[in-house]
Write a protein that holds these residues in place. Structure first.
Motif, short mmCIF file in Angstrom:
data_model
loop_
_atom_site.label_atom_id
_atom_site.label_comp_id
_atom_site.label_asym_id
_atom_site.label_seq_id
_atom_site.Cartn_x
_atom_site.Cartn_y
_atom_site.Cartn_z
N ASP A 29 -13.33 6.83 -2.67
CA ASP A 29 -13.19 5.41 -2.34
C ASP A 29 -14.26 4.66 -3.11
O ASP A 29 -15.45 4.81 -2.83
CB ASP A 29 -13.34 5.16 -0.84
CG ASP A 29 -13.16 3.68 -0.48
OD1 ASP A 29 -12.51 2.96 -1.26
OD2 ASP A 29 -13.66 3.27 0.58
N ASP A 87 -13.81 -1.13 -5.45
CA ASP A 87 -12.63 -1.97 -5.62
C ASP A 87 -11.54 -1.67 -4.59
O ASP A 87 -10.62 -2.46 -4.39
CB ASP A 87 -12.05 -1.85 -7.04
CG ASP A 87 -11.63 -0.43 -7.42
OD1 ASP A 87 -11.41 0.39 -6.51
OD2 ASP A 87 -11.52 -0.15 -8.62
N GLY A 88 -11.63 -0.50 -3.92
CA GLY A 88 -10.68 -0.17 -2.86
C GLY A 88 -9.26 0.06 -3.32
O GLY A 88 -8.34 0.12 -2.50
N ARG A 89 -9.04 0.24 -4.62
CA ARG A 89 -7.67 0.34 -5.14
C ARG A 89 -7.07 1.74 -4.98
O ARG A 89 -5.89 1.89 -4.71
CB ARG A 89 -7.64 -0.06 -6.62
CG ARG A 89 -8.15 -1.45 -6.93
CD ARG A 89 -7.31 -2.53 -6.27
NE ARG A 89 -5.90 -2.49 -6.64
CZ ARG A 89 -5.41 -3.02 -7.77
NH1 ARG A 89 -6.21 -3.62 -8.63
NH2 ARG A 89 -4.10 -2.96 -8.00
N ILE A 90 -7.90 2.75 -5.22
CA ILE A 90 -7.41 4.14 -5.19
C ILE A 90 -8.23 4.93 -4.18
O ILE A 90 -9.46 5.00 -4.28
CB ILE A 90 -7.51 4.78 -6.58
CG1 ILE A 90 -6.50 4.12 -7.54
CG2 ILE A 90 -7.27 6.29 -6.51
CD1 ILE A 90 -6.60 4.60 -8.98
N LEU A 91 -7.53 5.52 -3.21
CA LEU A 91 -8.17 6.37 -2.21
C LEU A 91 -7.72 7.80 -2.47
O LEU A 91 -6.62 8.19 -2.08
CB LEU A 91 -7.80 5.94 -0.80
CG LEU A 91 -8.04 4.45 -0.45
CD1 LEU A 91 -7.62 4.18 0.99
CD2 LEU A 91 -9.48 4.06 -0.68
N ILE A 138 -4.82 1.79 -12.57
CA ILE A 138 -4.95 0.50 -11.91
C ILE A 138 -4.16 -0.57 -12.65
O ILE A 138 -3.56 -1.46 -12.03
CB ILE A 138 -6.44 0.11 -11.76
CG1 ILE A 138 -7.10 1.02 -10.70
CG2 ILE A 138 -6.60 -1.35 -11.38
CD1 ILE A 138 -8.57 0.80 -10.52
N GLU A 167 -1.52 -2.92 -4.05
CA GLU A 167 -2.94 -3.20 -3.83
C GLU A 167 -3.75 -1.90 -3.81
O GLU A 167 -4.80 -1.81 -4.44
CB GLU A 167 -3.15 -3.92 -2.51
CG GLU A 167 -4.62 -4.17 -2.20
CD GLU A 167 -4.84 -4.92 -0.90
OE1 GLU A 167 -6.00 -5.20 -0.58
OE2 GLU A 167 -3.85 -5.23 -0.21
N THR A 168 -3.24 -0.92 -3.06
CA THR A 168 -3.97 0.34 -2.86
C THR A 168 -2.97 1.48 -2.85
O THR A 168 -1.84 1.32 -2.40
CB THR A 168 -4.73 0.30 -1.52
OG1 THR A 168 -5.69 -0.76 -1.54
CG2 THR A 168 -5.46 1.62 -1.26
N ARG A 181 2.77 -2.26 4.18
CA ARG A 181 1.34 -2.53 4.03
C ARG A 181 0.51 -2.32 5.30
O ARG A 181 -0.40 -1.51 5.34
CB ARG A 181 1.17 -3.97 3.54
CG ARG A 181 -0.27 -4.45 3.49
CD ARG A 181 -0.37 -5.89 3.05
NE ARG A 181 -1.72 -6.41 3.29
CZ ARG A 181 -2.74 -6.22 2.49
NH1 ARG A 181 -2.58 -5.51 1.38
NH2 ARG A 181 -3.94 -6.70 2.78
N ILE A 233 0.87 -1.19 0.00
CA ILE A 233 0.00 0.00 0.00
C ILE A 233 0.90 1.22 0.00
O ILE A 233 1.66 1.45 0.94
CB ILE A 233 -0.94 0.01 1.22
CG1 ILE A 233 -1.88 -1.20 1.17
CG2 ILE A 233 -1.74 1.31 1.26
CD1 ILE A 233 -2.81 -1.31 2.36
#
Length: 403
Positions: free
Chosen positions: A156, A159-163, A106, A115-116, A388, A9
């Motif tokens: 958010d 998919d929670g990938r990009i905050l 992504i 992951e994020t 992470r 992360i």
């Protein structure tokens, strides 16, 4: 690429804003008071409050600097005889849709084993300082920007990938609370507040002024951390005291004294104001994170907090150094001494941030792990925390989730 048996992360990723990031949703009556993009022949200028602003010299970001090309400069290991300017490499923006497009980003994250990512601004880091003379325009402009940000990147998504972290300006305390409620309602997982004194109608305010308590209280209640990312914090005023240019300019030759005078001073003063003015005492669940400010300010701040506590023990209801260690996470520069930072605040408060795709960041985000001392200084579990699990702890997420 460096590989781990889990996905990392990265708390310091950036987009490059399109020209309409501040204007797409800006009310027409604020067109001249907010951010304008003006074409002058082949050149595009950013006007903020009707003044040309050079925080980002080329707001089109075309051409754009290549990720990590300034690595040797920031590590201080440029070979003898090499001109630092020769390290600068650029490419056409059209070759990098991932800089402005979520889906393309992504795909890159998958290749990078991320992951994020926390997605943070580039151009927007200079806007609040430029508009601080017009608080109403500041608040309207920030709201317009946050509308664009959620639209293009998403605070958010499922998919929670990009905050993507929205901006909160505290310049108008009541409007700031409204903006916090707005972004929380749209799912924001972190917010950004500029590491700087808060502009006011009569005079600036400390970040620890009780006027801002409703913002801190709401973020604490929601479990949403406040991030402080390197910005134009107005410290050109310090440079001006020594005869320098008071305007922050992103690139070009500068007097080296400017950096010596101001380097990491804003983030040092930011956390000093929060701790000395007892924000964390009043809001014990509030979390804060420093991103792209380095980590060496921590040692100077601790020394000064200890001295303040010794000089005025009646002022502090809680140990100020423990407040720092309990409430603040740090994303150090990759060239910083991570072992020293771990000894000072604990490995649980260190975060991995690559500053990708900026030129002063890492070409490959995952190479950050190569700058973490290995066993016995850092166990594999410690490395995983930095890469992470600490970020998940910051977010209040389940750190036992499958990587």
């Amino acid at each position: 690429m460096t590989t781990l048996d889990y996905r990392a992360i990265d708390v310091d990723n950036h987009y490059y804003e399109p020209l309409d990031s501040f204007t797409r949703h800006l009310p027409k009556e604020f067109k001249r008071r907010g951010v304008q993009m003006v074409q002058d022949g082949k050149r595009t200028w950013a006007l903020m409050g009707e003044q040309v602003n050079h925080f980002i010299p080329n707001p089109t970001f075309d051409p754009i600097i290549e990720p990590g090309c300034l690595d040797l400069l920031f590590r201080g290991v440029i070979p003898e005889g090499v001109d630092p300017a020769s390290l600068m490499k650029v490419d056409r923006l059209a070759n990098h849709p991932e800089y402005q497009n979520r889906a393309a980003r992504i795909e890159i994250m998958d290749a990078q084993n991320l992951e994020t990512v926390f997605m943070l601004p580039t151009f927007a880091c200079g806007v609040e300082e430029a508009l601080k003379h017009d608080i109403e325009a500041t608040m309207v402009s920030v709201h317009a920007f946050n509308l664009w940000l959620d639209e293009d990147w998403g605070f958010d998504r499922p998919d929670g990938r990009i905050l993507a972290a929205p901006i909160i300006s505290l310049a108008d305390p009541d409007k700031a609370v409204e903006e916090v409620e707005f972004v929380l309602g749209r799912g924001a997982r972190m917010v950004l507040v500029r590491p700087a004194p808060v502009p006011g109608v009569l005079k600036p305010r400390s970040l620890g002024d009780p006027l801002h308590d409703p913002v801190w209280a709401r973020l604490a209640e929601a479990g949403v951390p406040v991030g402080f990312h390197l910005s134009d914090s107005g410290y050109g005023a310090v440079v001006a005291l020594w005869g320098g240019n008071p305007k922050f300019e992103g690139f070009g030759k500068k007097d080296p004294l400017d950096q010596v005078l101001t380097d990491d001073r804003a983030i040092h003063d930011t956390f000093a104001s929060l701790i000395v003015h007892q924000v964390f005492t009043r809001h014990p669940k509030l979390k804060a994170v420093s991103i792209e400010n380095g980590s060496y300010f921590v040692y100077r701040l601790i020394k000064r907090l200890k001295k303040a506590a010794n000089s005025a023990p009646y002022h502090f209801k809680e140990d100020p150094v423990e407040q720092l260690r309990n409430h603040v996470w740090i994303a150090p520069y990759y060239e910083d001494d991570v072992s020293l930072l771990a000894d000072t605040i604990g490995v649980d408060k260190i975060l991995f941030g690559s500053d990708w795709p900026h030129g002063e960041g890492l070409e490959d985000p995952m190479t950050f792990v190569n700058d973490i001392p290995q066993f016995p200084e850092f166990s594999p579990e410690d490395v995983r925390k930095v890469m992470r699990d600490n970020a998940l702890e910051l977010l209040g997420a389940n750190i036992t989730a499958t990587a």
